[in-house]
Write a protein that holds these residues in place. Structure first.
Motif, PDB file in Angstrom:
ATOM      1  N   ARG B  17      -7.993   5.028  25.674  1.00 28.75           N
ATOM      2  CA  ARG B  17      -7.881   4.994  27.138  1.00 28.75           C
ATOM      3  C   ARG B  17      -9.245   4.942  27.776  1.00 28.75           C
ATOM      4  NH1 ARG B  17      -3.466   9.659  26.707  1.00 28.75           N
ATOM      5  NH2 ARG B  17      -1.576   8.385  26.945  1.00 28.75           N
ATOM      6  N   GLU B  18     -10.147   5.775  27.291  1.00 27.75           N
ATOM      7  CA  GLU B  18     -11.479   5.781  27.891  1.00 27.75           C
ATOM      8  C   GLU B  18     -12.123   4.415  27.771  1.00 27.75           C
ATOM      9  OE1 GLU B  18     -14.340   9.096  27.806  1.00 27.75           O
ATOM     10  OE2 GLU B  18     -13.038   9.800  26.196  1.00 27.75           O
ATOM     11  N   PHE B  19     -11.874   3.754  26.652  1.00 24.27           N
ATOM     12  CA  PHE B  19     -12.487   2.450  26.440  1.00 24.27           C
ATOM     13  C   PHE B  19     -11.879   1.395  27.361  1.00 24.27           C
ATOM     14  CE2 PHE B  19     -12.457  -1.648  24.181  1.00 24.27           C
ATOM     15  CZ  PHE B  19     -13.821  -1.891  24.214  1.00 24.27           C
ATOM     16  N   TYR B  20     -10.553   1.286  27.363  1.00 26.43           N
ATOM     17  CA  TYR B  20      -9.943   0.204  28.131  1.00 26.43           C
ATOM     18  C   TYR B  20     -10.055   0.410  29.634  1.00 26.43           C
ATOM     19  CZ  TYR B  20      -8.370  -1.811  23.837  1.00 26.43           C
ATOM     20  OH  TYR B  20      -8.365  -2.391  22.618  1.00 26.43           O
ATOM     21  N   ARG B  21     -10.352   1.655  30.049  1.00 22.50           N
ATOM     22  CA  ARG B  21     -10.506   1.892  31.485  1.00 22.50           C
ATOM     23  C   ARG B  21     -11.936   1.685  31.940  1.00 22.50           C
ATOM     24  NH1 ARG B  21      -6.558   7.171  31.584  1.00 22.50           N
ATOM     25  NH2 ARG B  21      -4.692   6.008  31.017  1.00 22.50           N
ATOM     26  N   PHE B  27     -16.290  -5.585  28.386  1.00 19.00           N
ATOM     27  CA  PHE B  27     -17.040  -6.833  28.360  1.00 19.00           C
ATOM     28  C   PHE B  27     -18.042  -6.858  27.215  1.00 19.00           C
ATOM     29  CE2 PHE B  27     -20.956  -9.121  29.220  1.00 19.00           C
ATOM     30  CZ  PHE B  27     -20.467 -10.413  29.267  1.00 19.00           C
ATOM     31  N   TRP B  28     -18.819  -5.791  27.078  1.00 14.29           N
ATOM     32  CA  TRP B  28     -19.866  -5.813  26.060  1.00 14.29           C
ATOM     33  C   TRP B  28     -19.296  -5.890  24.656  1.00 14.29           C
ATOM     34  CZ3 TRP B  28     -24.437  -7.441  26.910  1.00 14.29           C
ATOM     35  CH2 TRP B  28     -24.988  -7.295  28.178  1.00 14.29           C
ATOM     36  N   VAL B  29     -18.157  -5.268  24.467  1.00 10.66           N
ATOM     37  CA  VAL B  29     -17.608  -5.267  23.121  1.00 10.66           C
ATOM     38  C   VAL B  29     -16.840  -6.548  22.806  1.00 10.66           C
ATOM     39  CG1 VAL B  29     -15.994  -4.103  21.580  1.00 10.66           C
ATOM     40  CG2 VAL B  29     -17.557  -2.767  22.974  1.00 10.66           C
ATOM     41  N   TYR B  30     -16.042  -7.027  23.775  1.00 10.98           N
ATOM     42  CA  TYR B  30     -15.202  -8.181  23.496  1.00 10.98           C
ATOM     43  C   TYR B  30     -15.782  -9.482  24.041  1.00 10.98           C
ATOM     44  CZ  TYR B  30     -11.481  -5.010  22.109  1.00 10.98           C
ATOM     45  OH  TYR B  30     -10.748  -4.063  21.483  1.00 10.98           O
ATOM     46  N   GLY B  31     -16.281  -9.415  25.286  1.00  9.02           N
ATOM     47  CA  GLY B  31     -16.702 -10.639  25.957  1.00  9.02           C
ATOM     48  C   GLY B  31     -18.014 -11.167  25.426  1.00  9.02           C
ATOM     49  N   PHE B  32     -18.954 -10.261  25.216  1.00 12.66           N
ATOM     50  CA  PHE B  32     -20.290 -10.688  24.865  1.00 12.66           C
ATOM     51  C   PHE B  32     -20.352 -11.439  23.528  1.00 12.66           C
ATOM     52  CE2 PHE B  32     -24.528  -9.803  23.080  1.00 12.66           C
ATOM     53  CZ  PHE B  32     -25.276 -10.529  23.988  1.00 12.66           C
ATOM     54  N   PRO B  33     -19.753 -10.907  22.475  1.00 10.60           N
ATOM     55  CA  PRO B  33     -19.797 -11.641  21.200  1.00 10.60           C
ATOM     56  C   PRO B  33     -19.126 -12.997  21.310  1.00 10.60           C
ATOM     57  CG  PRO B  33     -18.963  -9.420  20.877  1.00 10.60           C
ATOM     58  CD  PRO B  33     -19.030  -9.637  22.348  1.00 10.60           C
ATOM     59  N   GLY B 172     -22.395  -3.818  15.010  1.00 11.41           N
ATOM     60  CA  GLY B 172     -22.687  -3.304  16.350  1.00 11.41           C
ATOM     61  C   GLY B 172     -21.574  -2.397  16.851  1.00 11.41           C
ATOM     62  N   GLY B 173     -20.339  -2.830  16.642  1.00 14.05           N
ATOM     63  CA  GLY B 173     -19.205  -2.036  17.108  1.00 14.05           C
ATOM     64  C   GLY B 173     -19.140  -0.695  16.420  1.00 14.05           C
ATOM     65  N   GLY B 174     -19.340  -0.689  15.109  1.00 13.62           N
ATOM     66  CA  GLY B 174     -19.268   0.561  14.356  1.00 13.62           C
ATOM     67  C   GLY B 174     -20.360   1.520  14.787  1.00 13.62           C
ATOM     68  N   LEU B 175     -21.585   1.018  14.878  1.00 14.34           N
ATOM     69  CA  LEU B 175     -22.684   1.900  15.234  1.00 14.34           C
ATOM     70  C   LEU B 175     -22.579   2.365  16.679  1.00 14.34           C
ATOM     71  CD1 LEU B 175     -23.939   0.895  12.515  1.00 14.34           C
ATOM     72  CD2 LEU B 175     -26.119   1.346  13.609  1.00 14.34           C
ATOM     73  N   PHE B 176     -22.429   1.417  17.597  1.00 16.15           N
ATOM     74  CA  PHE B 176     -22.387   1.823  18.997  1.00 16.15           C
ATOM     75  C   PHE B 176     -21.112   2.578  19.313  1.00 16.15           C
ATOM     76  CE2 PHE B 176     -25.994  -0.903  19.894  1.00 16.15           C
ATOM     77  CZ  PHE B 176     -26.639  -0.128  20.829  1.00 16.15           C
ATOM     78  N   GLY B 177     -19.977   2.038  18.842  1.00 18.87           N
ATOM     79  CA  GLY B 177     -18.699   2.656  19.168  1.00 18.87           C
ATOM     80  C   GLY B 177     -18.643   4.104  18.739  1.00 18.87           C
ATOM     81  N   PHE B 215     -10.005  -1.052  17.669  1.00 20.25           N
ATOM     82  CA  PHE B 215     -10.808  -1.952  18.510  1.00 20.25           C
ATOM     83  C   PHE B 215     -11.251  -3.161  17.693  1.00 20.25           C
ATOM     84  CE2 PHE B 215     -12.405   2.063  20.751  1.00 20.25           C
ATOM     85  CZ  PHE B 215     -11.390   2.004  21.671  1.00 20.25           C
ATOM     86  N   THR B 216     -11.654  -2.904  16.460  1.00 25.08           N
ATOM     87  CA  THR B 216     -12.204  -3.945  15.620  1.00 25.08           C
ATOM     88  C   THR B 216     -11.203  -5.060  15.368  1.00 25.08           C
ATOM     89  OG1 THR B 216     -13.641  -2.388  14.531  1.00 25.08           O
ATOM     90  CG2 THR B 216     -13.142  -4.386  13.330  1.00 25.08           C
ATOM     91  N   VAL B 217      -9.969  -4.673  15.075  1.00 27.56           N
ATOM     92  CA  VAL B 217      -8.951  -5.678  14.789  1.00 27.56           C
ATOM     93  C   VAL B 217      -8.809  -6.629  15.976  1.00 27.56           C
ATOM     94  CG1 VAL B 217      -6.490  -6.001  14.421  1.00 27.56           C
ATOM     95  CG2 VAL B 217      -7.744  -4.280  13.109  1.00 27.56           C
TER      96      VAL B 217
END
Ligand SMILES: Nc1ncnc2c1ncn2[C@@H]1O[C@H](COP(=O)(O)OP(=O)(O)O)[C@@H](O)[C@H]1O
Ligand SMILES: [Mg+2]
Lengths: 320, 352
Positions: B17-21, B27-33, B172-177, B215-217
Motif C-alpha cells: 500500500r505504501e508503495f502504490y500510494r 514512476f521510478w521503479v516502473y516507469g524509469f526502467p 536496483g529494486g532489491g537494493l533500494f526497495g 513488485f519485481t514480478v
C-alpha cells in the motif's frame, strides 16, 4: 496489591566522551491499577527510564521487574502484555488509520478488534483517512490506539500531550482515564505539572537522573509545607528572608531574581488568613512599595521549584 | 483469532500500500526502467545501411567531364549518394565526417583515386562500394552473387540489452526497495516501535522479501511486454526457468540490500553505500556491453559478481533459448550472495 512495575537502583550511563549518566540510581514501585507519572524537565532521564522498562534499552545496572517478569527471562511475555507510545514515532504516512491499527493488532496473539481500539480514542470518523492527513492530536491518539489494540495490562506513554493544543490534551486525558477506569495500569512521563495533577495517582519527580520526591500530588504539595502560595512583587528589595520566614505558618520563602526593577517573592503558607495580615504589616514598615499580590493553591510546579531551586527549563512546562 | 490478523500478511500489505500510494516511487521503479529501455532501444536500434555519401572532385587532373561520367556510373548503385564539388571542399567534408570518400578522376589507370579515412567504418565501406560499382561497370559480364537478407531476432543490440536491463532492475529494486525502506523506518523510529511489540523479526524481514518479489514480478512483466511490443524481443527459452531466475535474483539483491541497510542511520549513508555497491556492477557486469570485454585478469572477479551471473543466466534463457540446465552457474553465485548477505545482515542488524 501487587506491583505492576518494580525498579531498584536503576543506572544508565551512555558511553561516550564524556559519558552521560542519564539515570543515576532510580527506585520505583508502580501499583496495579494506578496511573503513575514521571515528572521532570527535558533531559531529566524520563525517556531513558521508560525505555528500559519497555525493554528497548539495556540498563547499565539495577533490577527491573515488569508485571512480575524480567526482560532477561520472559521478554515475549512482557511484550504481549504492554502497550507503548514512544516520545517520537512517525507512523507510515500513506496508510489509513484502520490499516495502521490493524497492522499493530496483527503482532499480538490476543487483542481488541481494530475498530474497537479506534473507538477507544474516538477516531472513528478518521478510520479511512491517511495518517498524513491527521492533526497532531489525532496522530497522538492513533499512537495510543496502536498501544491499546493489543489489550495491554500496562500502558507506557512518553510525553503523550507535548506540543498539543489544550483541547487535544483534554481528549487524550479522557482516553487515559477511561483506560485506567478499567483497572489497568498506566505509566507516563510529562513535563506538564498540571497534567500530572489531573491524571496521576502518584508521581515521582525526576531531575538529573534521580528521583527527588515521590508520592501523591497532594502529599508532595503538603511536603513543601503548605497548600497555599502567596506571590507578591515589590519595587525594590524587600525584607530579608529571615523576617519573611518568621511570619506565621510560612514554610518556605523564595525570592525570584529581580526583573525590570521588580522584585518577586513566593511564600508557601499553611494558613493564608494568618500569614497575609502579618505580611502586610511587615511590608508597611519597610521602604519597599507593594506592586502586586496574589494568593493561590500550591501546584506541583511549586514543589519542583522548591525542591530543585530551578524552574522547569522550558517555558511550555509552566502552563497551568 | 490469530489467523484473522497474520503479521506477515499485514506487514506485506502495508509495504504494497505504501508503495502504490506514492506516485513518485511507482514512476521510478516502473516507469524509469521502461523509458530507459525504450530510449536505448531506439538510439541503438540496428538500421539498414540507407545511403553512402561519396564526393567526386571536379577539379582533378582528368577534368570535369570525367567526374560527371563517374558519377553516372556510380549512380547504378542506389545506396550511393553523390556530390560533385571541388577537391579542397570535398577533402574538408571528409575530415568533418560529412562524406565517406573522395573520388578524384586521374589520367593514369584505372582512371581514379580514392581518399579515405581508414579509421572510419563508413569510409572503408564507401570505398569498397564505389570500387565494386566501378569495376562492375567496366566488366558488365561479372555476375552479381545472389544475396539473401537476414535480420534475425535475437542478435540485435536490443536483444542483448533487454536481459541486462532486467538484471540491473532487479539489482536496483532489491537494493533500494529493501535498503531504503529499512533506513526510512529506522529514522522514523518505526523499527523501534515494532520492536516493542511481540512482532517476530523473522516475519518482518520475510515481509520485506515477499513484497519485493511481488513488485519485481510486475516490473519484469512490464519490461518484457514493452520489449515485445516495441522491439519484438521475445523470450526464446523456458518461462519457468526465467521465473525461477528472476525470483532468485530478486531475493539475492534483497539480501544484499538488507546487509547494506543493516546499520545505516541516515538516508544519506544508505544511498551512498548502495551507489557504491551498484555503480561498479552497472559498468562491469554486462548490462550495456558484454562483461568479457574486460581483461582476462579481472574475469574471475567479474564472473563472481551477482549481477554478472544474473545477466548471464537471463541472456541464456531469453536470447539463447536456454532452460533449467543453463541456470547452474547463476544459481550457485546468486544463492551464495543471497544467503551470505542475509545471514550476515541478521547478525549485525541495528533495530533502533
Ligand atoms: N542514545 C543516547 N546517547 C547518549 N546520550 C543520551 C542518549 N539518549 C539520551 N541521552 C542523554 O541522556 C539524558 C537523559 O535523556 P532522556 O532520558 O531523553 O531525558 P528526558 O526524557 O527526561 O527528556 C540527556 O542528557 C540526553 O542527552
Ligand atoms: Mg523524553
Amino acid at each position: 496489591m501487587s506491583d505492576a512495575i518494580r525498579v531498584r537502583d536503576l543506572v544508565k550511563t551512555y558511553p561516550g566522551r564524556p559519558a552521560v549518566e542519564a539515570v543515576r540510581g532510580i527506585a520505583l514501585d508502580v501499583r496495579v491499577g494506578e496511573c503513575f507519572g514521571l515528572l521532570g524537565p527535558n533531559g531529566a532521564g524520563k525517556t531513558t527510564t521508560l525505555e528500559i522498562l519497555e525493554g528497548l534499552t539495556d540498563p547499565t545496572a539495577g533490577e527491573v521487574e515488569v508485571l512480575g517478569r524480567t526482560w532477561r527471562r520472559d521478554p515475549a511475555g512482557i511484550r504481549e502484555r504492554i502497550g507503548i507510545s514512544l516520545q517520537e514515532t512517525r507512523l507510515a504516512d500513506k496508510l489509513t488509520v484502520r490499516e495502521t491499527v490493524t497492522l499493530f493488532r496483527s503482532f499480538y496473539a490476543d487483542g481488541l478488534d481494530p475498530d474497537a481500539a479506534i473507538a477507544l480514542v474516538t477516531l472513528q470518523e478518521k478510520a479511512r483517512a491517511h495518517v498524513v492527513k491527521l492533526s497532531g492530536g489525532q496522530r497522538q491518539r492513533l499512537a495510543v490506539a496502536c498501544a491499546l489494540v493489543g489489550d495491554p495490562e500496562l500502558l507506557f506513554l512518553d510525553e503523550p500531550t507535548t506540543g498539543l493544543d489544550p483541547q487535544s490534551r483534554r481528549q487524550l486525558w479522557d482516553v487515559i482515564n477511561d483506560y485506567k477506569s478499567r483497572g489497568r495500569t498506566v505509566m507516563l512521563t510529562t513535563h506538564y505539572m498540571d497534567e500530572a495533577e489531573r491524571l496521576c495517582d502518584r508521581v515521582a519527580i525526576v531531575d538529573h537522573g534521580t528521583v527527588i520526591a515521590s508520592g501523591t500530588p497532594a502529599e508532595l504539595i503538603l511536603q513543601i509545607g503548605g497548600e497555599h502560595i502567596i506571590d507578591f512583587t515589590l519595587d525594590r528589595p524587600g525584607p530579608p528572608a529571615d523576617a519573611l520566614h518568621a511570619l506565621p505558618t510560612v514554610r518556605t520563602v523564595r525570592a525570584d531574581p529581580p526583573r525590570d526593577g521588580v522584585h518577586g517573592y513566593s511564600l508557601s503558607v499553611a494558613e493564608p488568613h494568618r500569614a497575609l495580615p502579618a505580611l502586610l504589616a511587615l511590608l508597611q514598615s519597610s521602604a519597599a512599595q507593594l506592586a502586586g499580590l496574589t494568593t493561590r493553591t500550591a501546584t506541583l510546579e511549586d514543589v519542583f521549584v522548591t525542591l530543585t531551586g530551578h524552574g522547569l527549563r522550558d517555558a511550555e512546562g509552566t502552563a497551568s | 483469532m490469530t489467523a484473522k490478523y497474520s503479521a506477515i500478511t499485514q506487514l506485506t500489505l502495508a509495504r504494497l500500500r505504501e508503495f502504490y500510494r506514492e506516485p513518485a516511487a511507482v514512476f521510478w521503479v516502473y516507469g524509469f526502467p521502461l523509458l530507459l529501455a525504450l530510449g536505448l532501444g531506439i538510439a541503438f536500434r540496428d538500421r539498414p545501411v540507407e545511403s553512402i555519401p561519396i564526393d567526386v572532385a571536379t577539379d582533378g587532373p582528368a577534368g570535369y567531364y570525367k567526374a560527371e561520367e563517374y558519377a553516372v556510373l556510380l549512380r547504378a548503385d542506389p545506396r550511393l549518394k553523390l556530390t560533385l564539388l571541388d577537391g579542397a571542399a570535398a577533402k574538408e567534408r571528409l575530415r568533418t565526417g560529412k562524406t565517406g570518400l573522395v573520388l578524384t578522376p586521374t589520367a593514369a589507370a584505372p582512371g581514379w583515386e580514392f581518399l579515405i579515412d581508414p579509421n572510419r567504418p563508413d569510409s572503408v565501406l564507401a570505398q569498397s562500394a564505389a570500387d565494386s560499382t566501378l569495376l562492375r561497370a567496366a566488366n558488365p559480364a561479372l555476375a552479381a552473387a545472389a544475396t539473401v537478407e537476414s535480420n534475425e531476432v535475437g542478435g540485435r543490440y536490443i536483444d542483448f540489452l533487454l536481459p541486462g536491463l532486467i538484471g540491473a532492475n532487479l539489482m536496483g529494486g532489491g537494493l533500494f526497495g529493501v535498503g531504503f525502506n529499512i533506513v526510512d523506518m529506522r529514522v522514523r523510529k518505526l523499527l523501534k516501535r515494532f520492536l516493542a511489540t511481540p512482532m517476530s523479526r523473522r516475519d518482518f524481514l520475510l515481509s520485506l522479501l515477499i513484497s519485493r518479489l511481488l513488485f519485481t514480478v510486475v516490473e519484469i512483466a512490464i519490461l518484457l511486454a514493452a520489449a515485445r511490443l516495441f522491439f519484438d524481443v521475445s523470450v526464446r527459452g523456458n518461462w519457468f526457468a526465467l521465473g525461477g531466475l528472476v525470483v532468485l535474483g530478486g531475493a539475492a539483491f534483497a539480501g544484499i540490500g538488507l546487509l547494506v541497510a543493516s546499520r545505516a542511520r541516515t538516508i544519506e549513508t544508505v544511498s551512498g553505500l548502495m551507489n557504491m555497491v551498484m555503480l561498479p556492477m552497472y559498468v562491469t557486469s554486462g548490462v550495456f556491453f558484454p562483461a568479457d570485454r574486460f581483461p582476462d585478469a579481472v574475469q574471475p572477479v567479474l564472473q563472481a559478481l551477482p549481477l554478472t551471473a544474473l545477466n548471464a543466466g537471463l541472456r541464456a534463457v531469453i536470447n539463447d533459448g536456454g532452460s533449467w540446465s543453463a541456470l547452474g552457474y547463476p544459481a550457485v553465485i546468486l544463492t551464495a550472495w543471497g544467503v551470505g548477505c542475509f545471514a550476515l545482515a541478521l547478525r549485525v542488524f541495528r533495530w533502533q
